[in-house]
Design an enzyme around this catalytic site. Sequence first.
Site: not given
Length: 978
Positions: A541, A544, A617
């Site tokens: 997770d 980015e 999300d």
Amino acid sequence: MRFWSLVGVVTLLTAGETLAFKAHDFKTCSQSGFCRRGRALSARAKEAKSSWVSPYSVEPSSVSISANQAVFSAAVKSSLYPEINFGLEVRIHDDGVARVRMDEVGGLRKRYDEAASWALIAEPTISKDVKWTTGKKDTRAVYGQKKEIEVVVQHQPLRISLLRNGKEQIVLNGEGLLHMEHFRNKVEATTTEQPEPVEGEGAEGEESSEKAEEQVVLKAENPRAWFEGDTEDALFEETFSSWTDSKPKGPESLSIDIDFPNHGVVYGIPQHATRLALPSTTGKDPTFDDPYRLYNSDVFEYLASSPVSLYGSIPLMHAHSTESTVAVFHVVGSDTWIDVSHESDKSTQTHWISESGILDTFLLPGPTAEDVFKQYTRLTGTSVMPAHWSLGYHQCRWNYVSSEDVRTVQQRFDEEDMPVDVFWLDIEYAEDHKYFMWKDKNFPDPVEMTNDVAANVIVDPHLKRNDDYPAFKQASDLGILVKPPSGQGEYEGWCWPGSSSWTDFFNPASWDWWINIFKPNAVEGRWTWTKSTTDIHIWNDMNEPSVFNGPEISMPRDNIHYGGWEHRDVHNINGMLFSNLTYQAVAARTDPPQRPFVLTRAFYAGSQRFGAMWTGDNLGTWEHMAVGIKMVLANNLGGFSFAGSDVGGFFGNPEPEMLVRWYQVGAFAPFFRAHAHIDTKRREPFLLDEPYKGIVKNILRLRYTLLSVWYTAFRETSVTGMPILRPQFIMFPKDKAGFTIDDQYYIGSSGLLVKPVTEKGAIDAKVYLAEDQVYYDYLTNFAYRGSSKGKEITVPAALHQLPLFLRGGSILATRERPRRASSLMHHDPFTLKVALSQAGTARGELYLDDGVSYDHTKGYFIWREFSAAKSGKKGVRITSKDLGKTKPAEAVDGVSLASYDPSNKFVQSVADVRVEKVVVLGLAGKPSSVKVEGQNEELVWEYVPGVAASEKKDGNASVLVIKDPRVLVKDDWAIVIQ
Ligand code: NOJ
């Protein structure tokens, strides 16, 4: 509470306060210097209309064709900067793809040119079958089986086009928006003083001072203003919110227009929350004001309809018309904005503006969608063949707080007879968010617990800066952490653990280190993750990367990676390296390796080789549920089929009806996982009241009965690159009405068509049938008749009714026995559902292997073809044939099979697996006999009369159920219905 209030870096919101997308965290195009410059260029071109001529041209005397006719190369000049040199190269690959590369030659610095080396699986082979000819105005290559393709490089102005049968398909720089900003030194506009050399570059000497003078003088006259504008706009420094980007390399953006004449729709460039057929962002009636953006970002509460960048970026765009599908793959790793405009419904104009990088663009000629996917996946690889269990249902939440908690949740699933394959542990399993380090108090028995309940865990890329944390300490000692703009020391930012640093996976020295950490057995002299097992799989997770106190919630662009490259150059690729290395680490735990499962949030072109992704999300709203389907479809078009959205919505507390619908959506996505934010109420499906609980249980079971269908679809995509989820335009490329349909789709080649319901209170749904064919309601066997002109049917869709159809002409192999996990199904018998077409035929495939190892690449699998054909006057003959034997040369996971042994190890391991039932839909009448060919004994069967496949009417289909035909899945056989 705002989600990152946990780390105490941002103000706390009190419970009940409305949460919303924080637009001010992210740049709009007008807040980004290079995007502003790119859009202004396009505005000037529009205003100048036909007087606008690109300043870039090929120097005809420099054109050279390599001896083997394979590569065109030439020098390119911009009339604005005659002293700057560019090199252009065009290569034609042996599958017809044309690669166009342009770079600055002999410039002050080097542009980042390594994006393709991360995205591509191999250097493509160049065609030997191309003939280049140079004329006065252009140089052209002609190729293709019928010499139908031409790539034309027009010399002045530079314009590159790909044509099929004389018709333009893709055009680069047709609008004259190509601009490769060359490297220059900073010059104070008001003086003619010698410029300061840029840090790290050394003095540039006389030449650069000459350039500086020239630039200032020219500025006064401003002869370049028609093209570049008359003000220098954020070339050397840029501020956004409280952050200043030092931009030590100055301007280096790349603008290029890519047009698709004769193609009215474009798809792809995931990830955006928008429709599949990309709406316009400029020109006539734009839907969005800003261009689509590709800049991997952790966007809090993203909007359900927006061009803003999200967690991943795949710079692949498909263009489609009734005549052909083509695509461009524009390999850039930096922040990229893409304007789309449709001046007519027959053509599409796009404008790509990137912050840095070379021009490296692949033109994929199609001409069918199948061809495009083949061409794209030959470049970047196909979706990995997943571990079989990973196609089951994943139960997740932030967080299951202790071993006991996870065990209880698992037990409740068992008590309710609800299937589930795996439980995910979010960041709270880790002491102080130091990944790999269990919170001993809550998880005293991690190895036993993960073994007992098949729990997998999250591992994020940020490392808590604490010398007691071995992962950080080792990375720091090895000097493999991302560096701050000075290039010295370690970059420090904030994430879940507080002060953190990030491994620089571009540094090869980090690779073995990361791979070794995952070894449960201690590696001599090193700390490794001993409190783990070879069965724990990983969720990546925040890659980015998400940095809570960084610009646009990420890393400063002037941070330094391996090789001295700035973060801006590699931003979009960064997250893929993390999941790539984690994938390798998980595989390397065992010898021989077992198939890893790695879930990633950030991705780039090529990420499909390393596992699955989810759409981040999302919100528990109907809009998010609906757009999630489109996003997953777009990902499938981007070559990354293993995709899904958080079932239930990450934020919020969905009411039972919404949760049920969300399970229906999730069960028909390749990746099926429920997940929820830490502040939400528990919502595991066993907590629902009836009738919701029972409905969800049936959905879960339905997913499990279809696991072999999904697995077969994965096998197909891993070989051919065809996406698992197929929207209308892929199935019916000539049916214009289907081009914009993005709320229903087909699953692989199975013939299953699904239209998930995403509206509150729905009791029926409209489904579009593009062909004159019968479609059987999967759950009721009601036959609907489509039309070759396209027809919308209305079908019942109350909460327990999912619009799911089997297309006439398909055979589906399912496993109908309810099980609690996929691992318990390997020896279960199959049911064949034969959905006769109007013409009385059907076909389907079944692919099986051990689901965990790489033995399938050695030819250890079963691959069957089931067919139904007319036999005699009104009879049907259903056969089973070994496809492995007939198509051994097809590559599986990139490995070509030289030979295939029909009695291979895997076949032997499932030798007893039988077909327990055959259901035939749409027979014309009651049979008089049903037998296995070659046997005299009549089989046991039942027939319920109804509508025949050949009848042009709707109604309950006729159903023949053949019980226990006593045939084995591994064998060739025929069942004859007379
Ligand atoms: C953000 C992820 O998108 C979400 O799925 C996860 O639960 C949180 N990070 C906490 O790890």
